[in-house]
Scaffold this active site. Structure first.
Site: not given
Length: 319
Positions: A64, A215
């Site tokens: 991320s 993610d």
């Protein structure tokens, strides 16, 4: 004794210097940078302190926001230049405007609070309560566009292949189709960072060959297990997660889903931190994932936490 003297190289008795083949070698580390949205700005300070300690970074593994910062650091060895580049974007008028739009800024009124924002949770609740957005959530890939995310990525990193980055880089995401973790080490760098940063349900997932990536932070917000599989010496993790909190109410379906995500991420993190030789934990748990308003302070917190953790680690191994 300075950290540089401890980490690079390990100090040896003077009469053994000529006989020790590792004496001239600095400590090497694979660094795992975790997710956390705006809190990930603290990674820039932690990476500065790691470099100043004399540790040689042999690979960066990012999730991320950690993938974006990791890509920037893997591309540019001068961490001060990386910090300057990030701060320039975060303070730019266009970024400030997009943040206000994303987080629900109050309309301009001319007073001193005209730039303040509602909490992300409040805005998300309002978004979900609107019939139009509910329909979009049910039929579309995400609640909001990824335009701001793509613009930020394009302004910070070039359009190159991951394999061409000077420092080896691994970007971690999850494939929604197979349910498997995906490690990206070749292919478009920008697209890989976008995929790793696509918060499920918030930003749209990213097509990558036959996969649909997003993610993986809820499951693996700190990729230390993967980092350890590469490490020839040390595994260092930088954890920018939020502080554990108790809540008084959990009334709606949205409350339940968001709370369960938070609990799941925290429980999984307990296991992955054990894979690292050293965990750096900047004191950024009070910062919301969307709050980029004080980046210099976040960098400072990351640098301070890393200096402290590295000093404690060095003292344990010299004693």
């Amino acid at each position: 004794m300075k950290l540089l003297e401890i980490f690079s190289p390990w100090r040896q008795p003077e009469d053994c210097i000529a006989e020790s083949p590792i004496d001239a070698e600095p400590r090497r580390a694979v660094v795992a940078l975790g997710g956390g949205g705006a809190r990930g700005i603290a990674h820039l300070g932690a990476m500065q302190a790691i470099g100043e300690s004399g540790v040689q970074i042999e690979r960066i593994v990012g999730v991320s926001m950690g993938s974006l910062v990791g890509a920037m650091c893997a591309l540019e060895p001068d961490i001060l230049r990386v910090q300057s580049q990030a701060l320039q974007l975060l303070h730019s008028p266009i970024f400030q405007l997009k943040q206000q739009e994303l987080c629900g800024a109050t309309p301009p009124t001319g007073d001193e609070h005209s730039g303040s924002t509602f909490s992300w949770y409040t805005r998300l609740t309002k978004v979900l309560s609107a019939h139009r957005r509910l329909a979009r959530a049910a039929t579309g890939p995400s609640l909001i566009s990824d335009e701001s995310l793509r613009d930020a990525i394009e302004s910070l990193i070039p359009d190159i292949d991951i394999a061409d980055v000077p420092c080896p880089l691994s970007i971690v995401a999850v494939d929604l189709f197979s349910g498997q973790r995906v490690v990206l080490e070749k292919g478009p760098l920008r697209l890989a960072v976008q995929a790793s940063s696509a918060i499920p349900g918030i930003f749209p997932p990213v097509r990558w060959d036959h996969m649909m990536l997003c993610d993986i932070g809820v499951i693996e917000s700190l990729p230390t297990l993967l980092a350890r599989s590469y490490a020839s010496d040390l595994t260092i993790g930088v954890d920018v997660s939020q502080d554990p909190t108790c809540i008084d109410r959990c009334d709606t379906a949205l409350d339940v889903m968001m709370r369960l995500d938070d609990i799941c991420e925290r429980m999984m993190r307990r296991h992955v931190i054990e894979a690292a030789d050293l965990i750096i934990r900047p004191q950024v748990g009070d910062v919301a994932w969307f709050d980029f308003s004080h980046p210099e302070d976040l960098i400072k917190r990351g640098r301070a936490a890393a200096h402290q953790a590295l000093a404690m680690f060095a003292n344990r191994h010299v004693a």
